[in-house]
Motif scaffolding. Sequence first.
Motif, short mmCIF file in Angstrom:
data_model
loop_
_atom_site.label_atom_id
_atom_site.label_comp_id
_atom_site.label_asym_id
_atom_site.label_seq_id
_atom_site.Cartn_x
_atom_site.Cartn_y
_atom_site.Cartn_z
N ASP A 45 0.86 -1.19 0.00
CA ASP A 45 0.00 0.00 0.00
C ASP A 45 0.89 1.24 0.00
N GLU A 46 0.53 2.22 -0.79
CA GLU A 46 1.34 3.44 -0.85
C GLU A 46 1.46 4.10 0.52
N SER A 47 0.41 3.99 1.33
CA SER A 47 0.44 4.61 2.66
C SER A 47 1.45 3.91 3.57
N VAL A 48 1.67 2.61 3.39
CA VAL A 48 2.67 1.88 4.17
C VAL A 48 4.06 2.38 3.82
N VAL A 49 4.34 2.49 2.54
CA VAL A 49 5.65 2.96 2.09
C VAL A 49 5.90 4.38 2.58
N ALA A 50 4.90 5.25 2.42
CA ALA A 50 5.05 6.64 2.85
C ALA A 50 5.28 6.73 4.35
N ASN A 51 4.57 5.91 5.12
CA ASN A 51 4.71 5.94 6.57
C ASN A 51 6.08 5.42 7.00
N CYS A 52 6.56 4.35 6.35
CA CYS A 52 7.86 3.79 6.68
C CYS A 52 8.98 4.78 6.34
N PHE A 53 8.84 5.46 5.21
CA PHE A 53 9.82 6.49 4.86
C PHE A 53 9.84 7.58 5.92
N LYS A 54 8.66 8.02 6.33
CA LYS A 54 8.58 9.12 7.30
C LYS A 54 9.16 8.72 8.65
N GLU A 55 8.84 7.50 9.08
CA GLU A 55 9.24 7.07 10.42
C GLU A 55 10.70 6.60 10.49
N TYR A 56 11.25 6.12 9.35
CA TYR A 56 12.58 5.51 9.43
C TYR A 56 13.56 6.03 8.37
N LEU A 57 13.25 5.90 7.10
CA LEU A 57 14.25 6.27 6.09
C LEU A 57 14.57 7.76 6.13
N ASP A 58 13.56 8.61 6.32
CA ASP A 58 13.82 10.05 6.46
C ASP A 58 14.81 10.30 7.60
N LYS A 59 14.62 9.60 8.71
CA LYS A 59 15.49 9.80 9.88
C LYS A 59 16.89 9.24 9.63
N GLU A 60 16.96 8.09 8.95
CA GLU A 60 18.27 7.52 8.63
C GLU A 60 19.07 8.47 7.75
N LEU A 61 18.41 9.04 6.76
CA LEU A 61 19.09 9.98 5.87
C LEU A 61 19.55 11.23 6.62
N GLU A 62 18.72 11.69 7.55
CA GLU A 62 19.07 12.88 8.31
C GLU A 62 20.26 12.61 9.22
N ILE A 63 20.34 11.40 9.77
CA ILE A 63 21.46 11.05 10.65
C ILE A 63 22.74 10.82 9.84
N ILE A 64 22.63 10.07 8.75
CA ILE A 64 23.81 9.66 7.99
C ILE A 64 24.32 10.79 7.09
N LYS A 65 23.38 11.51 6.46
CA LYS A 65 23.73 12.54 5.48
C LYS A 65 24.69 11.97 4.43
N PRO A 66 24.24 10.96 3.69
CA PRO A 66 25.15 10.26 2.78
C PRO A 66 25.68 11.13 1.65
#
Length: 282
Positions: free
Chosen positions: A184-205
Motif C-alpha cells: 500500500d502506498e500509505s505503508v511505504v510513505a509511513n515507513c519512509f517518514k518514520e525511518y528512512l527520512d530519519k536515517e538519511l538525516e542522521i547519515i547525510k550520505p
Amino acid sequence: MNQDSLVRLRKLNFDELIHIDTDDVANYTYETYASNQEHKIKADGIGGCNKCETSNCVTSQSHSLRFMSHGAHTIDYFSGSQTDFTGWSDAPILFILESPGSDGKIYADANKFSKMPTKQWYWVHDNKRFIDVSLEMNTKRKKYGEFFVSIMNHFKLSNVYVTNLVKCGLAVGKKNEYNIYKYDESVVANCFKEYLDKELEIIKPQAVFAFGGRVYNAFRNKYGKDYPADEKLFCMPHPSPRFMSQVGYRKQALTHLLIGLSKSEIITDVEKENHFRLLNLQ
C-alpha cells in the motif's frame, strides 16, 4: 561516523523499530548481540514497530506486514576484529535494498509476536566474520553480507550504512512479496517518514547506492531533489543469488560502484582508474 550519530541509529533500529530487551540501547553493540547469540526481543507480544497497523496504513485484509529488518553499519561488520581504520575513507555512504527476505530461520517465533522481528543482526547473519575473505570469493559465494563487507574492506570504506527501503516484509495471503510496488502506498510513505527520512538525516550520505531498478526508482522519486541521479544517487545491479551467479555480475557491480564513488568525489579519477586496472575491469 561520530558517536552521537551512531547512538541515534541504535535507538532508531533497536528501540523504535525492533524492540530489543536492553536497559542501554544507546550502547547496544554487535558484541552484546553475539554474547547472547541472537537479539533478545522484548516480551511485549509485538516485537517491533506497529505504526502502520495502528494508523490503518494496511488497507487490504489480505495484506499483512510480517518479517522485520534493521540497518547495519561498517562498525557492526568489523566489530571485534581489531581492524585499524587509519587511512580509510570516512565519507558517509548508504547501500539501500528493497525489503526483508523471508528466510524463516533468522526471525523470531511468530507464535510469540504479532510480527516477526529478525533475531539475527540483519545484514551480518550467523555471527560470521567476513573480512578475511577476498572480494572475488565474496561475489562468488552469493551472500549479501559477505559482498557488502568485501566492498567495505577492499575499498577502505569505514562509514557505510546498509538498510532496506521498507523495514517490514509484506505477505499477501500466504505469499511473501518483495516488490515495493505491491505495498500500500500509505505503508511505504509511513515507513519512509518514520525511518528512512530519519536515517538519511542522521547519515547525510555523500553517495547512495540503490541495489536494483525498483529501489533506484522509488528512492529517486521520493528523494531525487536532495540526491540527484548520477551525482549522489547511483543504481547498482541487485545482489540476489541468481544474479550474482551470472557471468559478468562482478564486473558490472564493481564498475557501477567505482563510477559512483568517483562521481560523488569519494575517490579520485586516478584512484578509480587504478582500481579498474587492478580488478581487471577494463
